[in-house]
Design an enzyme around this catalytic site. Structure first.
Site, PDB file in Angstrom:
ATOM      1  N   GLY A   8       0.795  -1.240   0.000  1.00  0.00           N
ATOM      2  CA  GLY A   8       0.000   0.000   0.000  1.00  0.00           C
ATOM      3  C   GLY A   8       0.817   1.274   0.000  1.00  0.00           C
ATOM      4  N   ILE A  12      -0.010   2.356  -7.022  1.00  0.00           N
ATOM      5  CA  ILE A  12      -1.455   2.078  -7.113  1.00  0.00           C
ATOM      6  C   ILE A  12      -2.027   1.738  -5.734  1.00  0.00           C
ATOM      7  CG2 ILE A  12      -3.253   0.751  -8.314  1.00  0.00           C
ATOM      8  CD1 ILE A  12      -1.072   0.068 -10.437  1.00  0.00           C
ATOM      9  N   GLY A  13      -1.230   1.027  -4.917  1.00  0.00           N
ATOM     10  CA  GLY A  13      -1.701   0.679  -3.572  1.00  0.00           C
ATOM     11  C   GLY A  13      -2.037   1.924  -2.767  1.00  0.00           C
ATOM     12  N   THR A  86       7.786  -4.551  -9.732  1.00  0.00           N
ATOM     13  CA  THR A  86       6.868  -4.192 -10.818  1.00  0.00           C
ATOM     14  C   THR A  86       7.513  -3.669 -12.103  1.00  0.00           C
ATOM     15  OG1 THR A  86       6.627  -1.930  -9.979  1.00  0.00           O
ATOM     16  CG2 THR A  86       5.063  -3.575  -9.160  1.00  0.00           C
ATOM     17  N   THR A 126      -1.858  -8.086 -13.621  1.00  0.00           N
ATOM     18  CA  THR A 126      -1.599  -7.192 -14.758  1.00  0.00           C
ATOM     19  C   THR A 126      -2.014  -7.825 -16.083  1.00  0.00           C
ATOM     20  OG1 THR A 126       0.235  -6.284 -16.059  1.00  0.00           O
ATOM     21  CG2 THR A 126       0.786  -8.094 -14.623  1.00  0.00           C
ATOM     22  N   ASP A 127      -2.368  -6.968 -17.047  1.00  0.00           N
ATOM     23  CA  ASP A 127      -2.681  -7.483 -18.390  1.00  0.00           C
ATOM     24  C   ASP A 127      -1.433  -8.059 -19.064  1.00  0.00           C
ATOM     25  OD1 ASP A 127      -1.322  -5.101 -18.982  1.00  0.00           O
ATOM     26  OD2 ASP A 127      -2.863  -4.305 -20.325  1.00  0.00           O
ATOM     27  N   GLU A 128      -0.239  -7.769 -18.498  1.00  0.00           N
ATOM     28  CA  GLU A 128       0.992  -8.248 -19.138  1.00  0.00           C
ATOM     29  C   GLU A 128       1.116  -9.767 -19.105  1.00  0.00           C
ATOM     30  OE1 GLU A 128       4.515  -5.903 -18.490  1.00  0.00           O
ATOM     31  OE2 GLU A 128       3.321  -4.154 -17.969  1.00  0.00           O
ATOM     32  N   TYR A 150       9.215 -10.194 -15.262  1.00  0.00           N
ATOM     33  CA  TYR A 150       8.150  -9.575 -14.450  1.00  0.00           C
ATOM     34  C   TYR A 150       6.807 -10.248 -14.717  1.00  0.00           C
ATOM     35  CZ  TYR A 150       4.312  -6.298 -13.493  1.00  0.00           C
ATOM     36  OH  TYR A 150       3.111  -5.741 -13.095  1.00  0.00           O
ATOM     37  N   LYS A 154       4.390 -12.490 -12.278  1.00  0.00           N
ATOM     38  CA  LYS A 154       2.990 -12.157 -11.954  1.00  0.00           C
ATOM     39  C   LYS A 154       2.078 -13.315 -12.365  1.00  0.00           C
ATOM     40  CE  LYS A 154       1.450  -8.881 -10.489  1.00  0.00           C
ATOM     41  NZ  LYS A 154       1.197  -8.470  -9.072  1.00  0.00           N
ATOM     42  N   LYS A 189       9.051   4.494 -14.501  1.00  0.00           N
ATOM     43  CA  LYS A 189       8.071   4.064 -15.501  1.00  0.00           C
ATOM     44  C   LYS A 189       7.925   5.159 -16.553  1.00  0.00           C
ATOM     45  CE  LYS A 189       7.265   0.340 -13.057  1.00  0.00           C
ATOM     46  NZ  LYS A 189       6.571   0.370 -11.814  1.00  0.00           N
ATOM     47  N   LEU A 190       7.418   4.784 -17.730  1.00  0.00           N
ATOM     48  CA  LEU A 190       7.428   5.688 -18.886  1.00  0.00           C
ATOM     49  C   LEU A 190       6.976   7.118 -18.571  1.00  0.00           C
ATOM     50  CD1 LEU A 190       7.688   6.052 -22.051  1.00  0.00           C
ATOM     51  CD2 LEU A 190       5.239   5.604 -22.108  1.00  0.00           C
ATOM     52  N   ARG A 274      14.062  -2.453 -25.669  1.00  0.00           N
ATOM     53  CA  ARG A 274      14.052  -3.389 -24.534  1.00  0.00           C
ATOM     54  C   ARG A 274      13.996  -4.818 -25.107  1.00  0.00           C
ATOM     55  NH1 ARG A 274       8.623  -2.770 -21.124  1.00  0.00           N
ATOM     56  NH2 ARG A 274       9.821  -1.334 -19.844  1.00  0.00           N
TER      57      ARG A 274
HETATM   58  P1  NAD Z   1       5.049  -0.094  -7.120  1.00  0.00           P
HETATM   59  O1  NAD Z   1       6.342  -0.674  -7.584  1.00  0.00           O
HETATM   60  O2  NAD Z   1       4.831   1.377  -7.183  1.00  0.00           O
HETATM   61  O3  NAD Z   1       4.783  -0.515  -5.593  1.00  0.00           O
HETATM   62  C1  NAD Z   1       4.999  -1.817  -5.123  1.00  0.00           C
HETATM   63  C2  NAD Z   1       4.893  -1.749  -3.604  1.00  0.00           C
HETATM   64  O4  NAD Z   1       5.072  -3.091  -3.098  1.00  0.00           O
HETATM   65  C3  NAD Z   1       5.970  -0.877  -2.952  1.00  0.00           C
HETATM   66  O5  NAD Z   1       5.389  -0.073  -1.940  1.00  0.00           O
HETATM   67  C4  NAD Z   1       6.941  -1.882  -2.354  1.00  0.00           C
HETATM   68  O6  NAD Z   1       7.622  -1.406  -1.207  1.00  0.00           O
HETATM   69  C5  NAD Z   1       5.997  -3.028  -2.020  1.00  0.00           C
HETATM   70  N1  NAD Z   1       6.680  -4.335  -1.954  1.00  0.00           N
HETATM   71  C6  NAD Z   1       7.533  -4.871  -2.871  1.00  0.00           C
HETATM   72  N2  NAD Z   1       7.963  -6.070  -2.452  1.00  0.00           N
HETATM   73  C7  NAD Z   1       7.356  -6.305  -1.262  1.00  0.00           C
HETATM   74  C8  NAD Z   1       7.381  -7.394  -0.348  1.00  0.00           C
HETATM   75  N3  NAD Z   1       8.137  -8.480  -0.572  1.00  0.00           N
HETATM   76  N4  NAD Z   1       6.616  -7.321   0.762  1.00  0.00           N
HETATM   77  C9  NAD Z   1       5.855  -6.219   1.012  1.00  0.00           C
HETATM   78  N5  NAD Z   1       5.804  -5.150   0.193  1.00  0.00           N
HETATM   79  C10 NAD Z   1       6.550  -5.204  -0.937  1.00  0.00           C
HETATM   80  O7  NAD Z   1       3.919  -0.884  -7.918  1.00  0.00           O
HETATM   81  P2  NAD Z   1       2.533  -0.393  -8.533  1.00  0.00           P
HETATM   82  O8  NAD Z   1       2.796   0.171  -9.869  1.00  0.00           O
HETATM   83  O9  NAD Z   1       1.787   0.371  -7.516  1.00  0.00           O
HETATM   84  O10 NAD Z   1       1.825  -1.806  -8.753  1.00  0.00           O
HETATM   85  C11 NAD Z   1       1.029  -2.380  -7.717  1.00  0.00           C
HETATM   86  C12 NAD Z   1       0.480  -3.700  -8.214  1.00  0.00           C
HETATM   87  O11 NAD Z   1      -0.290  -3.484  -9.399  1.00  0.00           O
HETATM   88  C13 NAD Z   1       1.552  -4.706  -8.595  1.00  0.00           C
HETATM   89  O12 NAD Z   1       1.165  -5.980  -8.154  1.00  0.00           O
HETATM   90  C14 NAD Z   1       1.607  -4.635 -10.107  1.00  0.00           C
HETATM   91  O13 NAD Z   1       2.004  -5.884 -10.653  1.00  0.00           O
HETATM   92  C15 NAD Z   1       0.176  -4.326 -10.437  1.00  0.00           C
HETATM   93  N6  NAD Z   1      -0.038  -3.573 -11.688  1.00  0.00           N
HETATM   94  C16 NAD Z   1       0.678  -2.429 -11.939  1.00  0.00           C
HETATM   95  C17 NAD Z   1       0.418  -1.711 -13.115  1.00  0.00           C
HETATM   96  C18 NAD Z   1       1.144  -0.439 -13.437  1.00  0.00           C
HETATM   97  O14 NAD Z   1       0.992   0.085 -14.557  1.00  0.00           O
HETATM   98  N7  NAD Z   1       1.907   0.149 -12.535  1.00  0.00           N
HETATM   99  C19 NAD Z   1      -0.548  -2.176 -14.019  1.00  0.00           C
HETATM  100  C20 NAD Z   1      -1.259  -3.351 -13.700  1.00  0.00           C
HETATM  101  C21 NAD Z   1      -0.986  -4.030 -12.539  1.00  0.00           C
HETATM  102  P1  TYD Z   2       6.743   0.922 -18.592  1.00  0.00           P
HETATM  103  O1  TYD Z   2       6.242   2.183 -17.972  1.00  0.00           O
HETATM  104  O2  TYD Z   2       8.042   0.360 -18.135  1.00  0.00           O
HETATM  105  O3  TYD Z   2       5.558  -0.140 -18.440  1.00  0.00           O
HETATM  106  P2  TYD Z   2       5.420  -1.632 -19.073  1.00  0.00           P
HETATM  107  O4  TYD Z   2       6.708  -2.031 -19.678  1.00  0.00           O
HETATM  108  O5  TYD Z   2       5.087  -2.436 -17.880  1.00  0.00           O
HETATM  109  O6  TYD Z   2       4.323  -1.544 -20.071  1.00  0.00           O
HETATM  110  O7  TYD Z   2       6.832   1.134 -20.164  1.00  0.00           O
HETATM  111  C1  TYD Z   2       5.714   1.542 -20.930  1.00  0.00           C
HETATM  112  C2  TYD Z   2       6.156   1.583 -22.380  1.00  0.00           C
HETATM  113  O8  TYD Z   2       7.148   2.601 -22.520  1.00  0.00           O
HETATM  114  C3  TYD Z   2       6.803   0.295 -22.860  1.00  0.00           C
HETATM  115  O9  TYD Z   2       6.419   0.041 -24.207  1.00  0.00           O
HETATM  116  C4  TYD Z   2       8.291   0.582 -22.799  1.00  0.00           C
HETATM  117  C5  TYD Z   2       8.356   2.087 -23.071  1.00  0.00           C
HETATM  118  N1  TYD Z   2       9.487   2.794 -22.412  1.00  0.00           N
HETATM  119  C6  TYD Z   2      10.375   3.567 -23.184  1.00  0.00           C
HETATM  120  O10 TYD Z   2      10.224   3.689 -24.409  1.00  0.00           O
HETATM  121  N2  TYD Z   2      11.413   4.166 -22.547  1.00  0.00           N
HETATM  122  C7  TYD Z   2      11.618   4.054 -21.202  1.00  0.00           C
HETATM  123  O11 TYD Z   2      12.623   4.619 -20.682  1.00  0.00           O
HETATM  124  C8  TYD Z   2      10.696   3.280 -20.431  1.00  0.00           C
HETATM  125  C9  TYD Z   2      10.876   3.129 -18.944  1.00  0.00           C
HETATM  126  C10 TYD Z   2       9.639   2.672 -21.080  1.00  0.00           C
END
Ligand code: NAD
Ligand code: TYD
Length: 340
Positions: A8, A12-13, A86, A126-128, A150, A154, A189-190, A274
């Site tokens: 949390g 997203i949390g 993540t 995740t949709d990934e 990753y 998941k 992230k992007l 990548r």
């Molecule tokens: P984030 O990387 O911002 O946060 C992850 C959190 O988990 C952090 O607070 C971290 O400290 C905690 N954490 C990591 N390992 C841990 C452990 N072993 N025990 C307890 N806490 C731990 O991630 P986010 O982007 O907020 O993603 C949250 C969830 O949503 C993830 O499960 C991710 O797979 C999923 N998700 C993310 C996206 C996205 O675009 N960011 C999209 C779809 C799903």
């Molecule tokens: P990212 O935010 O890492 O999410 P995910 O790989 O989980 O979808 O990346 C989103 C898109 O942006 C992905 O197609 C990779 C691209 N990307 C770049 O082109 N440059 C960057 O530096 C990063 C981090 C991502």
């Protein structure tokens, strides 16, 4: 409702915690988070004085620590698990922590649910896990075909959830969200990387031809989808939660540059792609819409422009992440400085 929200303190949390405390006067939320490099208590600053909120630092792989947090909270009705490693690029660089947290950690939470007879668990996925799709959209019954360490980790977590439901009747379900954007996203992230690099006068490292497509979902809409699954989802089921906003990375980059008044030629640097880069993500969310009554509310371009302005106005939040410790600089050096 008393919730244990694992992970949390992440992006997203924390959006879920802030939003659920604002929406539900009678909910109590205990956050359980390891505070890895991505965990940040600044994300929860606006709720830290709320008596319905509490925080425990711990690892979801540590069964006793999770049990202790549940007892400390006076028992709970449900676990919502956001905790994960993540970032796809980091999973390519060093996959091991992904396997530990995303698979073993999920398994540990399922064991805790089973042992303590907790009545619900939502696994945030995740949709990934479906992999790339050139045309059309994946629905929940499509096969998993993960491409990165990753998404494979998941997917391993998802399979544990489904297996526990089948074998033990564990009342757990899964949400599969699409790429999420909004305030408080770690600037690897992007979107936050490109926005904060641009604000600092740096370059935007666009991978490959920049034509990869992601379906963008606002963090508030994602939080509401998880809330809907928590309240009305069926155990053992999967629910896709997507924004319905498929955009190429080039299109995202153009909006960022436009909002910040910058030009492509002086800021964007096309770099080596990548490895294993999924071309397009696309999911159908009919099941969440019809069964859960959920649908995204945030207009994409308005939401993205608000988000860009949030990073512009909240440098206090990201500056210390990027420059306060060696962590971010080390990552940048390891991953970006060697890319052509
Ligand atoms: P984030 O990387 O911002 O946060 C992850 C959190 O988990 C952090 O607070 C971290 O400290 C905690 N954490 C990591 N390992 C841990 C452990 N072993 N025990 C307890 N806490 C731990 O991630 P986010 O982007 O907020 O993603 C949250 C969830 O949503 C993830 O499960 C991710 O797979 C999923 N998700 C993310 C996206 C996205 O675009 N960011 C999209 C779809 C799903
Ligand atoms: P990212 O935010 O890492 O999410 P995910 O790989 O989980 O979808 O990346 C989103 C898109 O942006 C992905 O197609 C990779 C691209 N990307 C770049 O082109 N440059 C960057 O530096 C990063 C981090 C991502």
């Amino acid at each position: 409702m008393r919730l244990l929200v694992c992970g949390g303190a992440g992006f997203i949390g924390s959006a879920f915690v802030r939003r659920m405390l604002a929406k539900h006067a009678d909910w109590e939320i205990a956050v359980f988070d390891k505070l890895t490099y991505a965990g940040n208590l600044d994300n929860l600053k606006t709720v830290e004085a709320d008596s319905r909120y509490s925080f425990v630092r711990g690892d979801i792989c540590d069964r006793e620590a999770v049990g202790g947090a549940i007892e400390g909270a006076g028992g709970i009705d449900a676990i919502v698990n956001f905790a994960a490693e993540t970032h796809v690029d980091r999973s390519i660089d060093s996959p091991e922590d992904f396997l530990k947290t995303d698979i073993l950690g999920t398994h540990t939470l399922l064991e805790v649910v089973r042992e303590r007879g907790i009545s619900r668990m939502v696994q945030v996925s995740t949709d990934e896990v479906y992999g790339s799709i050139d045309e059309g959209s994946f629905c929940e019954t499509d096969r998993i075909s993960a491409s990165s360490p990753y998404s494979a980790s998941k997917a391993g977590g998802d399979l544990q959830v489904l297996a526990y439901h089948t074998t033990f009747g564990t009342p757990a379900l899964i949400t599969r969200g699409s790429n999420t954007y909004g305030p408080y996203q770690y600037p690897e992230k992007l979107i936050p990387l490109f926005v904060t690099n641009a604000l600092e006068g740096g370059q935007l490292p666009l991978y490959g031809d920049g034509m990869n497509v992601r379906d963008w979902l606002h963090a508030d809409d994602h939080a509401d989808g998880i809330e809907a699954a928590l309240l009305s989802g069926r155990p053992g089921e999967v629910y896709n939660i997507g924004g319905g906003n498929e955009r190429t990375n080039r299109e995202i980059t153009e909006i960022i540059l436009d909002e910040l008044g910058l030009s492509w030629d002086t800021t964007v640097k096309q770099v080596t792609d990548r490895p294993g880069h999924d071309r397009r993500y696309s999911i159908s969310c009919e099941k969440a819409k019809t069964e859960l009554g959920w649908q995204p509310q945030v207009d994409f371009e308005a939401g993205l422009r608000d988000t860009i302005r949030w990073y512009r106005d909240n440098e206090w939040w990201w500056h210390k992440i990027k420059h306060g410790t060696a962590e971010f600089a080390d990552w940048r050096a390891r991953w970006y400085e060697t890319r052509g």
